[in-house]
Enzyme design. Structure first.
Site, PDB file in Angstrom:
ATOM      1  CG  PHE A 123      -0.370   0.442   2.513  1.00  0.00           C
ATOM      2  CD1 PHE A 123      -0.535   1.746   2.962  1.00  0.00           C
ATOM      3  CD2 PHE A 123       0.335  -0.439   3.332  1.00  0.00           C
ATOM      4  CE1 PHE A 123      -0.006   2.161   4.173  1.00  0.00           C
ATOM      5  CE2 PHE A 123       0.871  -0.033   4.535  1.00  0.00           C
ATOM      6  CZ  PHE A 123       0.698   1.281   4.962  1.00  0.00           C
ATOM      7  CE  LYS A 124       4.038   1.001   5.251  1.00  0.00           C
ATOM      8  NZ  LYS A 124       4.984   0.564   6.258  1.00  0.00           N
ATOM      9  CG  ASP A 125       4.365   0.519  -4.171  1.00  0.00           C
ATOM     10  OD1 ASP A 125       5.531   0.905  -3.957  1.00  0.00           O
ATOM     11  OD2 ASP A 125       4.068  -0.673  -4.369  1.00  0.00           O
ATOM     12  CG  LEU A 128       6.515   6.071   0.108  1.00  0.00           C
ATOM     13  CD1 LEU A 128       6.884   4.759   0.757  1.00  0.00           C
ATOM     14  CD2 LEU A 128       7.525   7.145   0.478  1.00  0.00           C
ATOM     15  CB  THR A 158       8.307   2.373   4.823  1.00  0.00           C
ATOM     16  OG1 THR A 158       7.029   2.450   5.432  1.00  0.00           O
ATOM     17  CG2 THR A 158       8.808   3.774   4.550  1.00  0.00           C
TER      18      THR A 158
END
Length: 518
Positions: A123-125, A128, A158
């Protein structure tokens, strides 16, 4: 679609801890600075509102166009021109394998929001990719003299998402700290196989919280911070929270497309650092019809204990099968505590000072009632998590990663597994193959983008749990890279001159030859 009026002003930001020099900061500064200089976190000075009519007008938009509208509520032309914002969002969304960016599927009567279709399958894509492109724009338009040294700590996802968002970006060095032996092998390989020379991976002898403490100590060291032009990619960076608000709006619109009787939507969020669910909290305060926000934790349950008993008490980390949630202090939680304290920075600063010295923060009475009204919570241990993974695979042929399974287990515990509930699936199961194989054996085939990692060369450095050692390493690597690029640029310049001289000589020879032929 609504455009920006050139006279509209962007939302400004202030530190949770109230330092006068850290108030009314611009979006650009908040993004580039990451952590406030008084060690607080930047929060918006006001929240924009989304009316029911406006929300309805967004129903037919693509994910990228919706993101422009949501982010555009905070960021106006005085900070980022509308056409530039559209370009940043489009470039970020183009990195995803799904045209919907974050598609929803319905399973066992509730929805699952698939947040794992980006470059690193986590999900951090979403945030970021966006942050990397904002950094690139701000550096190219005068920030930091065009230089930024990003330092981040990761419990797994992350790091790789930051690396894929920042690899090759001009003027950016990215240093990622991760706890040695405490991330999955595939997570480590995703970080350490990226060959770009502006990427530096550091395995620290310690826990995630040790890595996070090194990052915070580095930001607190003014001389070091200013010398290397330090910036942050962890969820302490406001841009990450802002980018994640879009998929709450997107989910609401998709659920209410399909479920005509649903008027409010619940969200269950696997929670470690509190950034993901905080985006849902801000979305709700902006006017999105959100019902319950469910904080789902594993055995490292400091947040569950807070919302059930009012006790935010630090305990030793337990190593679990959902390592990205193996956190005993949630770095983003301070933002919520600030709001819980009535946006009173003095109260918040006193709370944090006491917590940092004693490891304990306790609330009760009306304050606890308010917290419980804002969030529900549940704790899923390893046994429950594995049972959910096994059952969803056997009954629905659907694989959940251990973190996503924690969120799904939470809705079953709280009896909210229905068509008005969305569980956030935060990573692809293949990132946690060892854990998932404890429930499902053999595992389904993993994506080729992940299977090829085992054939690639890795690059990583080991450092002790010591901020000064890590900082010295960081400066050395940055100097080496700058020197290397300087040498390369000088060689290119020499080569270019040689080519020009050769071309001139060739042209002269041809001219002389032509004269002789006459």
């Amino acid at each position: 679609m609504n455009g920006h009026s050139s006279s509209e002003k962007s939302i400004t930001y202030s530190s949770t801890r109230g330092c006068p020099s850290q108030k009314s900061i611009s979006f650009r500064t908040a993004v580039m600075r990451g952590l406030a200089h008084d060690r607080g976190l930047f929060v918006p000075d006001s929240l924009p509102t989304v009316t029911p009519e406006e929300l309805e007008s967004w129903r037919k938009l693509s994910y990228a166009d919706l993101a422009v509208e949501v982010i555009g509520k905070f960021v106006k032309d005085d900070e980022v021109p509308r056409n530039v914002l559209e370009g940043i969002v489009k470039k970020s969304c183009d990195a995803f394998r799904s045209t919907d960016v974050t598609p929803l599927v319905k399973i066992e009567g509730h929805y699952v929001l698939e947040l794992f279709h980006g470059p690193t399958f986590a999900f951090k894509d979403v945030a970021l990719q966006m942050l990397g492109n904002f950094f690139e724009y701000f550096l190219s338009t005068g920030s930091n003299d065009g230089r930024l040294a990003v330092m981040g700590a990761t419990s797994g996802d992350t790091g790789s998402a930051a690396i894929y968002g920042l690899r090759g970006k001009k003027g950016v060095d990215c240093i990622i700290l991760y706890p040695k032996g405490r991330v999955s092998e595939i997570q480590e390989r995703q970080m350490t196989t990226v060959p770009d020379d502006n990427i530096h991976c550091v395995a620290v002898e310690g826990t995630f919280d040790d890595c996070q403490d090194i990052v915070k100590a580095s930001f607190a060291n003014q001389e070091f911070r200013d010398r290397v032009k330090l910036g942050a990619v962890n969820s302490i960076n406001w841009c990450r929270v802002l980018a994640q608000t879009t998929y709450y709006f997107w989910s609401y619109l998709r659920v209410t497309d399909a479920e005509k009787d649903v008027t409010t939507v619940n969200f269950s969020v696997p929670t470690g650092n509190f950034g993901d669910i905080l985006a849902g909290y801000y979305s709700k305060r902006m006017g999105l019809p959100v019902g319950e926000l469910i904080v789902a934790t594993n055995e490292n349950d400091i947040l569950h204990r807070f919302f059930t008993q009012g006790e935010y008490h630090r305990e030793d980390i337990q190593k679990t099968i959902s390592p990205s949630m193996d956190i005993c202090v949630s770095s983003n939680f301070e933002r919520y505590l600030y709001h819980l304290a009535g946006d009173d920075s003095t109260t918040l600063a006193n709370w944090m000072s006491a917590f940092e010295s004693t490891g304990k923060l306790t609330i009760s009475g009306k304050m606890l009632d308010k917290a419980r009204a804002d969030f529900k919570s549940a704790r899923a241990d390893t046994d429950n998590t594995l049972k959910i993974i096994k059952r969803y695979n056997s009954d629905h042929e659907y694989m959940l990663c251990p973190h996503s399974a924690v969120g799904v287990d939470a809705v079953h515990q709280l009896n909210t597994a229905n068509s008005a509930t969305v569980c956030l699936a935060t990573a692809h199961f293949a990132k946690f193959g060892d854990a998932c194989s404890m429930a499902v054996d053999p595992l389904p085939e993993i994506p080729k983008e992940l299977s090829k990692l085992w054939k690639m060369e890795i690059r990583s450095s080991n450092c002790p749990n010591d901020a000064k050692v890590v900082q010295a390493f960081m400066e050395q690597r940055i100097e080496e890279r700058i020197a290397k690029h300087k040498t390369r640029d000088e060689r290119k310049k020499v080569l270019k001159n040689v080519v020009l001289v050769s071309a001139a000589a060739g042209a002269l020879a041809m001219a002389v030859g032509a004269l002789r032929r006459r």
